[in-house]
Design a protein around this motif. Structure first.
Motif, PDB file in Angstrom:
ATOM      1  N   ARG A  33      29.922  -6.194 -20.032  1.00 13.24           N
ATOM      2  CA  ARG A  33      30.678  -4.991 -19.697  1.00 13.24           C
ATOM      3  C   ARG A  33      29.802  -3.736 -19.695  1.00 13.24           C
ATOM      4  O   ARG A  33      30.039  -2.810 -18.929  1.00 13.24           O
ATOM      5  N   ILE A  34      28.807  -3.686 -20.533  1.00 15.79           N
ATOM      6  CA  ILE A  34      28.003  -2.460 -20.599  1.00 15.79           C
ATOM      7  C   ILE A  34      26.662  -2.583 -19.882  1.00 15.79           C
ATOM      8  O   ILE A  34      26.033  -1.573 -19.579  1.00 15.79           O
ATOM      9  N   SER A  35      26.222  -3.812 -19.574  1.00 21.59           N
ATOM     10  CA  SER A  35      24.885  -3.961 -18.998  1.00 21.59           C
ATOM     11  C   SER A  35      24.889  -4.204 -17.499  1.00 21.59           C
ATOM     12  O   SER A  35      23.861  -4.060 -16.842  1.00 21.59           O
ATOM     13  N   GLY A  36      26.032  -4.585 -16.927  1.00 22.74           N
ATOM     14  CA  GLY A  36      26.102  -4.744 -15.483  1.00 22.74           C
ATOM     15  C   GLY A  36      25.692  -6.115 -14.993  1.00 22.74           C
ATOM     16  O   GLY A  36      25.636  -7.091 -15.742  1.00 22.74           O
ATOM     17  N   CYS A  37      25.364  -6.185 -13.700  1.00 25.67           N
ATOM     18  CA  CYS A  37      25.180  -7.479 -13.039  1.00 25.67           C
ATOM     19  C   CYS A  37      23.860  -8.156 -13.372  1.00 25.67           C
ATOM     20  O   CYS A  37      23.680  -9.340 -13.104  1.00 25.67           O
ATOM     21  N   GLY A  38      22.900  -7.431 -13.886  1.00 22.41           N
ATOM     22  CA  GLY A  38      21.609  -8.036 -14.224  1.00 22.41           C
ATOM     23  C   GLY A  38      20.625  -8.075 -13.082  1.00 22.41           C
ATOM     24  O   GLY A  38      19.589  -8.755 -13.163  1.00 22.41           O
ATOM     25  N   SER A  39      20.907  -7.349 -11.995  1.00 26.12           N
ATOM     26  CA  SER A  39      19.969  -7.349 -10.867  1.00 26.12           C
ATOM     27  C   SER A  39      18.612  -6.809 -11.319  1.00 26.12           C
ATOM     28  O   SER A  39      18.516  -5.864 -12.095  1.00 26.12           O
ATOM     29  N   GLY A  40      17.566  -7.467 -10.857  1.00 25.17           N
ATOM     30  CA  GLY A  40      16.202  -7.057 -11.198  1.00 25.17           C
ATOM     31  C   GLY A  40      15.697  -7.585 -12.516  1.00 25.17           C
ATOM     32  O   GLY A  40      14.504  -7.487 -12.813  1.00 25.17           O
ATOM     33  N   CYS A  43      33.676  -1.957 -14.404  1.00 27.24           N
ATOM     34  CA  CYS A  43      32.671  -1.965 -13.343  1.00 27.24           C
ATOM     35  C   CYS A  43      31.258  -2.032 -13.900  1.00 27.24           C
ATOM     36  O   CYS A  43      30.321  -2.328 -13.174  1.00 27.24           O
ATOM     37  N   SER A  44      31.086  -1.731 -15.180  1.00 28.38           N
ATOM     38  CA  SER A  44      29.776  -1.778 -15.847  1.00 28.38           C
ATOM     39  C   SER A  44      28.740  -0.869 -15.196  1.00 28.38           C
ATOM     40  O   SER A  44      27.549  -1.146 -15.223  1.00 28.38           O
ATOM     41  N   GLY A  45      29.215   0.205 -14.592  1.00 34.16           N
ATOM     42  CA  GLY A  45      28.303   1.145 -13.955  1.00 34.16           C
ATOM     43  C   GLY A  45      28.184   0.957 -12.462  1.00 34.16           C
ATOM     44  O   GLY A  45      27.521   1.741 -11.785  1.00 34.16           O
ATOM     45  N   SER A  47      16.952  -0.628 -17.722  1.00 29.32           N
ATOM     46  CA  SER A  47      17.570   0.485 -18.445  1.00 29.32           C
ATOM     47  C   SER A  47      18.851   0.970 -17.776  1.00 29.32           C
ATOM     48  O   SER A  47      19.477   1.924 -18.239  1.00 29.32           O
ATOM     49  N   CYS A  48      19.228   0.318 -16.702  1.00 24.94           N
ATOM     50  CA  CYS A  48      20.365   0.785 -15.906  1.00 24.94           C
ATOM     51  C   CYS A  48      21.656   0.130 -16.393  1.00 24.94           C
ATOM     52  O   CYS A  48      22.157  -0.822 -15.796  1.00 24.94           O
ATOM     53  N   ASN A  49      22.197   0.627 -17.501  1.00 28.81           N
ATOM     54  CA  ASN A  49      23.485   0.138 -17.991  1.00 28.81           C
ATOM     55  C   ASN A  49      24.556   1.188 -17.721  1.00 28.81           C
ATOM     56  O   ASN A  49      24.281   2.240 -17.145  1.00 28.81           O
ATOM     57  N   VAL A  50      25.776   0.912 -18.137  1.00 27.70           N
ATOM     58  CA  VAL A  50      26.876   1.823 -17.812  1.00 27.70           C
ATOM     59  C   VAL A  50      26.656   3.220 -18.388  1.00 27.70           C
ATOM     60  O   VAL A  50      27.094   4.222 -17.805  1.00 27.70           O
ATOM     61  N   HIS A  55      24.597   6.210 -16.453  1.00 30.52           N
ATOM     62  CA  HIS A  55      25.240   6.996 -15.411  1.00 30.52           C
ATOM     63  C   HIS A  55      26.074   8.094 -16.076  1.00 30.52           C
ATOM     64  O   HIS A  55      27.161   7.802 -16.597  1.00 30.52           O
ATOM     65  N   PRO A  56      25.632   9.325 -16.073  1.00 30.85           N
ATOM     66  CA  PRO A  56      26.397  10.393 -16.740  1.00 30.85           C
ATOM     67  C   PRO A  56      27.833  10.490 -16.246  1.00 30.85           C
ATOM     68  O   PRO A  56      28.751  10.772 -17.014  1.00 30.85           O
ATOM     69  N   GLU A  57      28.028  10.233 -14.947  1.00 29.65           N
ATOM     70  CA  GLU A  57      29.371  10.341 -14.380  1.00 29.65           C
ATOM     71  C   GLU A  57      30.319   9.272 -14.907  1.00 29.65           C
ATOM     72  O   GLU A  57      31.543   9.411 -14.816  1.00 29.65           O
ATOM     73  N   CYS A  58      29.767   8.196 -15.469  1.00 32.26           N
ATOM     74  CA  CYS A  58      30.604   7.086 -15.938  1.00 32.26           C
ATOM     75  C   CYS A  58      31.174   7.319 -17.338  1.00 32.26           C
ATOM     76  O   CYS A  58      32.120   6.630 -17.736  1.00 32.26           O
TER      77      CYS A  58
END
Length: 461
Positions: free
Chosen positions: A346-353, A415-417, A397-400, A403-406
């Motif tokens: 939920r907080i880390s996203g899809c794991g791309s990259g 959406c996890s970001g 480092s791209c977790n939810v 994104h300041p807007e999240c």
């Protein structure tokens, strides 16, 4: 943080951080909305003013409701604070250097010429090419070597059109199966196809070896044939639909889904969903087109208003058909309110990259299929591994919470970001926010939660 909304004749209150969903009456709905900002006395006065002429709403009832809200708060089911941010980096670090899935671009070429194709008709803005068995084998070895203790490994056969390289697909599946026992792994394969080259051999193989099959169909014939044409300009609907029907019928209960795209030409996409149902398909997905704002297929602001209405009407149709014993699945409404993804996901996203990468026909590694062809996102290759550690660190480092807007968005733990590729293409940064996509996502989540809540009500009736 809470999110309140009305849909499907229900007053729904979602507690963001606990995941609790409450179906409440009008009085409780209004009181919960005031609870964090107003005193008990002010809330009571407001409720008496609004509902005082109703015999079934007394001051005693309001006081009882207030106390029940307090009990839910104290039990961690309402107004639950967000305590997850400190975990975000640590949880993602635990999976560092562990790859669990690859998207194998076995064909950078296609037998269709879809104008809205993000992959530039399968070429990904480069040369046409087919992946060799040797490159694919090395990609599978790379996955095995970097999968750590994971048992289940995911491999998507993608393109372009992967069936244009079907012999290599079969060879790669056979090789992977030959390595499973010795490596203590299990491969789960997915095939995405436009259907033109489906025959009995493809059907037999896919239904034997593929855990999932994604079939590209945009719905109505006139909608589908508007964009999904061959190089002579001929539509593909008549050629592929009978093949899809044959494959799905032979597939039995194994997973598949019809994957469509709606554009400026069909923001009324519920008609396309209905067409798929009429054709006998029940596992469905319709995705909004993602393209440059000036593209003829791009959704306009007026289109998005229609799309929002379509999502609600789709939820109503799903509810109606479920109650009639004729259910169907819509990919974006698949949600589990009793469990669902763990907090890491939920907080880390899809794991791309990091956990997931795309592999080109030449063996180059990219964060996902939507970055393929953009050289600055090339991570390395399947022989030497990841060498562009700076770019990988950006994705890691791209977790939810990156994104300041999240931070103040009620849907952030669903959406996890969001999609890093959509964010990048919309804003120039993987930490950006694709605002148009966010609004559509939030509407889908509202509909999905409503459907699950209604199911719980029906089951308890």
């Amino acid at each position: 943080m809470i999110h309140r909304y009305k849909l499907g004749g229900m007053n729904i209150v979602l507690d963001i951080c606990s995941g609790s969903v409450h179906l409440v009456d009008e009085v409780a709905y209004d009181m919960i909305g005031l609870f964090e900002t107003e005193s008990r006395e002010a809330i009571t006065a407001a409720m008496l003013e609004k509902y005082g002429d109703r015999e079934d709403v007394t001051e005693a009832d309001i006081n009882e409701c207030y106390e029940q809200i307090e009990e839910l708060r104290d039990a961690g089911k309402l107004f639950t604070p967000d305590t997850f941010e400190p975990m975000a980096g640590a949880l993602k670090a635990k999976s560092a250097n562990v790859v669990k899935a690859l998207c194998l671009h076995v064909a950078h070429t296609c037998n269709l010429n879809c104008s809205y194709c993000f992959a530039s008709q399968g070429k990904y803005h480069g040369d046409r090419a087919l992946m060799s068995f040797e490159v694919g084998k090395q990609a599978l070895d790379f996955l095995l070597e970097h999968s750590g203790t994971r048992h289940n490994l995911e491999v998507d056969f993608f393109g372009g059109e992967p069936l244009m390289n079907f012999d290599v697909v079969k060879q790669l599946v056979a090789y992977a199966r030959s390595r499973e026992k010795e490596c203590g792994k299990h491969f789960r394969f997915t095939l995405t196809t436009n259907g033109v080259l489906i025959d009995d051999d493809v059907i037999d193989f896919a239904n034997r070896e593929m855990s999932n099959v994604v079939l590209s169909l945009d719905g109505r014939k006139e909608v589908h044939d508007r964009y999904r044409v061959d190089y002579a300009g001929n539509g593909s609907w008549d050629r592929i639909v009978p093949k899809f029907q044959k494959l799905v019928k032979a597939r039995g209960n194994k997973a598949y889904y019809m994957r469509g795209t709606f554009t400026h030409a069909n923001p009324d996409f519920l008609k396309d969903i209905q067409q798929m149902l009429d054709l006998g398909f029940t596992e469905l997905s319709m995705e909004p087109v993602v393209c440059a704002p000036g593209d003829p297929s791009a959704l306009t602001d007026e289109d998005r208003v229609i799309v929002m209405e379509q999502y609600e009407k789709l939820a109503e149709l799903m509810l109606e058909r479920r109650r009639a014993g004729k259910p169907f699945t819509f990919y974006h409404y698949m949600i589990d309110l009793t469990g669902g993804p763990c907090i890491y996901k939920r907080i880390s996203g899809c794991g791309s990259g990091t956990e997931y990468m795309a592999v080109t026909p030449w063996g180059d590694l990219y964060p996902c299929h939507q970055f393929v062809g953009d050289e600055k996102f090339r991570l390395g290759d399947v022989w030497t591994g990841v060498t562009n550690t700076e770019i990988q660190a950006d994705f890691a480092s791209c977790n939810v919470y990156a994104h300041p807007e999240c931070r103040d968005c009620w849907a952030r733990l669903y959406c996890s970001g969001g999609c890093a590729a959509n964010a990048y293409h919309a804003t120039g940064s993987v930490r950006g926010v694709y605002k148009e996509g966010c609004e559509l996502f939030k509407k889908r989540m509202e509909c999905a939660i409503m459907l699950e809540a209604s199911k719980a009500l029906d089951n308890n009736a």
